[in-house]
Write a protein that holds these residues in place. Structure first.
Motif, PDB file in Angstrom:
ATOM      1  N   MET A   1       0.852  -1.282  -0.060  1.00  0.00           N
ATOM      2  CA  MET A   1      -0.122   0.036  -0.202  1.00  0.00           C
ATOM      3  C   MET A   1       0.758   1.090   0.116  1.00  0.00           C
ATOM      4  N   THR A   2       0.664   2.119  -0.909  1.00  0.00           N
ATOM      5  CA  THR A   2       1.628   3.240  -1.063  1.00  0.00           C
ATOM      6  C   THR A   2       0.877   4.485  -0.941  1.00  0.00           C
ATOM      7  N   GLY A   3       1.443   5.579  -0.557  1.00  0.00           N
ATOM      8  CA  GLY A   3       0.877   7.061  -0.561  1.00  0.00           C
ATOM      9  C   GLY A   3       2.036   8.057  -0.176  1.00  0.00           C
ATOM     10  N   TRP A   4       1.516   9.291   0.238  1.00  0.00           N
ATOM     11  CA  TRP A   4       2.598   9.976   0.766  1.00  0.00           C
ATOM     12  C   TRP A   4       1.960  10.928   1.961  1.00  0.00           C
ATOM     13  N   ALA A   5       2.653  11.559   2.848  1.00  0.00           N
ATOM     14  CA  ALA A   5       2.318  12.115   3.767  1.00  0.00           C
ATOM     15  C   ALA A   5       3.433  13.265   4.349  1.00  0.00           C
ATOM     16  N   TRP A   6       3.063  14.422   4.405  1.00  0.00           N
ATOM     17  CA  TRP A   6       3.865  15.242   5.129  1.00  0.00           C
ATOM     18  C   TRP A   6       3.261  16.299   5.879  1.00  0.00           C
ATOM     19  N   ARG A   7       4.041  16.891   6.790  1.00  0.00           N
ATOM     20  CA  ARG A   7       3.547  18.068   7.583  1.00  0.00           C
ATOM     21  C   ARG A   7       3.978  19.518   7.224  1.00  0.00           C
ATOM     22  N   PRO A   8       3.266  20.329   6.311  1.00  0.00           N
ATOM     23  CA  PRO A   8       3.935  21.460   5.860  1.00  0.00           C
ATOM     24  C   PRO A   8       4.777  22.385   6.778  1.00  0.00           C
ATOM     25  N   GLU A   9       4.091  22.389   8.066  1.00  0.00           N
ATOM     26  CA  GLU A   9       4.683  23.213   9.118  1.00  0.00           C
ATOM     27  C   GLU A   9       6.033  22.640   9.466  1.00  0.00           C
ATOM     28  N   GLU A  10       6.491  21.306   9.220  1.00  0.00           N
ATOM     29  CA  GLU A  10       7.704  20.762   9.753  1.00  0.00           C
ATOM     30  C   GLU A  10       8.048  19.921   8.453  1.00  0.00           C
ATOM     31  N   PRO A  11       8.631  20.488   7.399  1.00  0.00           N
ATOM     32  CA  PRO A  11       8.801  19.906   6.197  1.00  0.00           C
ATOM     33  C   PRO A  11      10.089  18.760   6.530  1.00  0.00           C
ATOM     34  N   SER A  12      10.920  19.128   7.561  1.00  0.00           N
ATOM     35  CA  SER A  12      11.988  17.987   7.763  1.00  0.00           C
ATOM     36  C   SER A  12      11.613  16.699   8.421  1.00  0.00           C
TER      37      SER A  12
ATOM     38  N   TYR B   1       8.598  12.215   0.877  1.00  0.00           N
ATOM     39  CA  TYR B   1       7.373  11.925   1.757  1.00  0.00           C
ATOM     40  C   TYR B   1       6.448  10.660   1.489  1.00  0.00           C
ATOM     41  N   GLY B   2       7.320   9.974   0.668  1.00  0.00           N
ATOM     42  CA  GLY B   2       6.417   8.659   0.071  1.00  0.00           C
ATOM     43  C   GLY B   2       6.534   7.455   1.148  1.00  0.00           C
ATOM     44  N   PHE B   3       5.326   6.776   1.363  1.00  0.00           N
ATOM     45  CA  PHE B   3       5.471   5.524   1.965  1.00  0.00           C
ATOM     46  C   PHE B   3       5.065   4.181   1.387  1.00  0.00           C
ATOM     47  N   ARG B   4       5.426   3.277   1.871  1.00  0.00           N
ATOM     48  CA  ARG B   4       4.879   1.857   1.291  1.00  0.00           C
ATOM     49  C   ARG B   4       4.861   0.924   2.517  1.00  0.00           C
ATOM     50  N   VAL B   5       3.688   0.507   2.492  1.00  0.00           N
ATOM     51  CA  VAL B   5       3.464  -0.470   3.910  1.00  0.00           C
ATOM     52  C   VAL B   5       3.126  -1.867   3.380  1.00  0.00           C
ATOM     53  N   THR B   6       4.028  -2.625   3.688  1.00  0.00           N
ATOM     54  CA  THR B   6       3.925  -4.075   3.122  1.00  0.00           C
ATOM     55  C   THR B   6       2.919  -4.883   3.742  1.00  0.00           C
TER      56      THR B   6
END
Length: 685
Positions: free
Chosen positions: A1-12, A48-53
């Motif tokens: 399962m893939t997607g992306w997630a980020w927090r704009p206020e904390e980009p690092s 910021y991509g993720f992949r949950v196997t």
């Protein structure tokens, strides 16, 4: 399962995500995969991509399973709304770690705790180890590179990337193919454990040692640009190797074999051996990256037990985490007291009383993945150091005389043949088991399966009714029911000589049953091959006029002369040659309004839009749009409709370039429909 997630206020910051399927915990991932598409549209640095196997052995998704993904934080943020609905209201803040654990695990796990039936020791899998032997595919001697093992070479040819990767050319080219295999091929096989030879594993783990743990492994070098840079930027060696061991190796299905032992020892060593339930550097890093676990006071016994409880719960879906828990801590946490309860069970019942899980069921769930708790290793590694899924999973149940393995559940010609073979063998005084293997068959599911399909088990004789290029995947991912059995292949081979992707399959079986003398002549020089013939399905004639109305009503006239050509779009447009048939038809009948050609096909929507096949089918569609005498019928038919289609035609045309047998031609002859066919390959019989 893939997607992306980020927090704009904390980009690092790299976000942790939790995935739930049907309300149950599925897994977690770290959103730190580098994605150029995100960077190109201004989403931070793009990492910021993720992949949950999927957990090993997890049941497949159903169409109505609700999938929800949350970013972990004091206030959970849902990344994907519930399936088919609106985004849920904002989740209430989570007060403490106990509430967090309840929120995550109270509904249970997508991989239900169960014992792996027929688990093996991992010491021997001789039949399957042929997958990691030297490749039987002829090739030039290595230049500066290295040859890959048999299975990797098979994949290179089966998936048509042999012209893109030549690992024997140079070490850089060898690494390039390993990277492709671990990203593209592994990505399509998760959660299965793909074969890797001991040499390939050693190459991927080479680099660090006890004196120089900071040196990256071969695998980490290969994927240096695949992940966003960690916050430590290489300054904190333990933090960097924790990311690899906890998250990154898992992305490539390598959590069991792609972490070198010198890293494992550092990550699981107790930080303070003098305390009860000591944590390891891995456990400390695991807690620090989680917004809730990092709040736990690990200077106390209760705090350290909370971290142990959390890791034990996550380990139900990702058991490799337990490899980095000090043995003394885990043993003490699981040891029962005078009342028969372990600290684990007491903590579990205190925090999650509704979760139906005890020490024994938890152990079963963890060991079902192949992890040997007592030894902290996976049984997927053979005694010789190869990684093979079949090394630890044996077949369950009583031994039968004959076991047929094939795509019983799919709508395609080989499936029809499987059912007919089963019907024939069922008439003999033998015990019989039928097992479905539909991997790499995207064809629609059959709705008429009356056979009792069972999980594979021990058998005296296995009959693998698949084409040769598909045999290696059976040996790679099925339970090992082959080592003590006599193994027979029943393939449909269309061209001579066998092509490169078929060579490994020939080495895996003891003999071959063929449907035609063409197959016998093609394969007889490689394995003992016997022409067994085949059969046509029983039909119930309707009469030509009634049969034509059954399927072709409104597409052709009752008095039209109808030529029919038919095939599965997934069987290869160049081999089936519908465009050649259309050209021949238009040349023979350039303007006769009472002569029609019906091109019957199915699964056009499953053709890769970037493939040459898609381009040819588009040409076919262009002709159909401009000529109403050529009819394209793209849909699945029932057996009754298929028989009526053939009976209702005036002539079946098969201008194929090769056929293993040609069932449509046989069915047409049974129905009394004349046949015009290429005089080559299996149909000549």
């Amino acid at each position: 399962m893939t997607g992306w997630a980020w927090r704009p206020e904390e980009p690092s910051e790299r976000v942790l995500v939790h995935v739930f399927v049907g309300g149950r915990f599925f897994g977690q991932g770290r959103a730190d995969i580098a994605r150029a598409d995100l960077r190109n549209i201004g989403i931070g640095d793009g990492g910021y991509g993720f992949r949950v196997t999927a957990p090993f052995g997890a049941p497949p998704f159903e169409a109505d399973d609700e999938i929800r993904v949350f970013a972990v934080g004091p206030r959970w943020t849902e990344l994907t709304p519930p399936s088919g609905g609106e985004p849920s209201p904002a989740e209430a803040p989570i007060a403490d770690v106990r509430q967090y654990l309840r929120r995550t695990f109270a509904a249970g796990f997508w991989a239900p705790p169960s014992r792996a039936a027929g688990a093996r020791s991992g010491a021997s899998a001789a039949a399957c180890e042929r997958l990691v032997a030297a490749s039987p595919i002829p090739g030039p001697p290595p230049a500066l590179g290295r040859p890959v093992g048999a299975y990797l070479d098979h994949v290179r040819h089966k998936w048509n990337v042999a012209e893109d990767f030549e690992p024997t050319n140079s070490l850089r080219d060898y690494d390039a193919y390993l990277r492709h295999y671990l990203i593209a091929y592994v990505g399509g096989r998760s959660p299965l454990r793909v074969p890797l030879s001991a040499d390939e594993i050693a190459h991927l783990n080479a680099g660090p040692d006890d004196a120089h743990p900071e040196v990256p492994t071969g695998a980490r070098r290969l994927f240096a640009d695949h992940f966003a840079a960690s916050a430590s930027s290489g300054d904190d060696v333990l933090a960097d190797i924790h990311l690899w061991a906890a998250h990154h190796a898992l992305q490539f299905g390598g959590e069991d074999c792609l972490v070198p032992e010198c890293w494992r020892e550092r990550l699981r060593a107790p930080i303070d051996p003098a305390v009860d339930y000591p944590l390891s550097p891995f456990m400390a890093s695991f807690a620090a990256e989680n917004a809730f676990l990092r709040t736990v006071d690990t200077t106390t016994v209760a705090g350290r037990r909370t971290i142990l409880l959390a890791i034990a719960l996550f380990a139900v879906t990702t058991p490799h985490l337990l490899q980095y828990v000090p043995a003394r801590s885990l043993d003490a946490y699981l040891a029962p007291d005078a009342a028969g309860l372990s600290p684990f069970e007491r903590d579990l019942h205190d925090v999650l009383p509704e979760l139906a899980l005890d020490r024994a069921r938890w152990r079963d769930a963890v060991e079902a993945s192949g992890l040997v708790l007592a030894e902290g290793r996976f049984r997927t590694l053979t005694a010789a150091g190869h990684r093979l899924q079949a090394a630890f999973v044996g077949g369950a149940g009583a031994e039968v005389d004959v076991q047929i393995i094939g795509p019983f559940s799919r709508r395609l010609g080989v499936s029809d043949s499987c059912h007919m073979l089963a019907a024939a063998l069922a008439k003999l005084p033998i015990t019989l088991r039928c097992c479905d293997h539909a991997l790499d068959h995207p064809n629609a599911r059959r709705t008429d399966v009356k056979l009792a399909l069972e999980p594979p088990g021990p058998a005296k004789i296995n009959v693998v009714h698949l084409n040769l290029e598909e045999l290696p995947s059976v040996f790679a991912y099925f339970p090992d029911v082959f080592e003590t059995a006599y193994n027979v292949a029943c393939p449909y081979t269309e061209v001579a000589p066998p092509h490169a992707a078929q060579r490994l399959g020939l080495t895996l079986v003891d003999e071959i049953w063929s449907a035609s003398s063409f197959i016998t002549e093609t394969l007889g020089g490689f394995r003992p091959t016997h022409t067994m013939g085949t059969a046509a399905r029983a039909t119930h004639p309707l009469g030509r006029a009634a049969a034509r109305r059954e399927v072709l009503d409104g597409l052709v006239g009752p008095d039209d002369f109808v030529f029919l050509t038919a095939g599965d779009a997934l069987s290869g447009v160049f081999r089936k040659n519908p465009l050649g048939t259309i050209r021949a038809f238009l040349a023979a009948f350039p303007a006769d309004e009472k002569v029609r050609l019906v091109v019957k096909v199915h699964s056009l929507d499953k053709i890769d839009p970037s493939s040459p096949d898609h381009r040819i089918w588009q040409w076919v569609k262009n002709i159909v749009e401009e000529c109403d005498r050529v009819v394209l019928l793209d849909r699945l038919l029932t057996d009754r409709e298929q028989a009526a289609l053939i009976e209702g035609a005036d002539c079946l045309v098969s201008l194929h370039r090769a056929e293993g047998f040609g069932y449509h031609m046989l069915e047409a002859m049974v129905a009394g429909t004349p046949v015009v066919a290429t005089g080559y390959s299996g149909n000549v019989d």
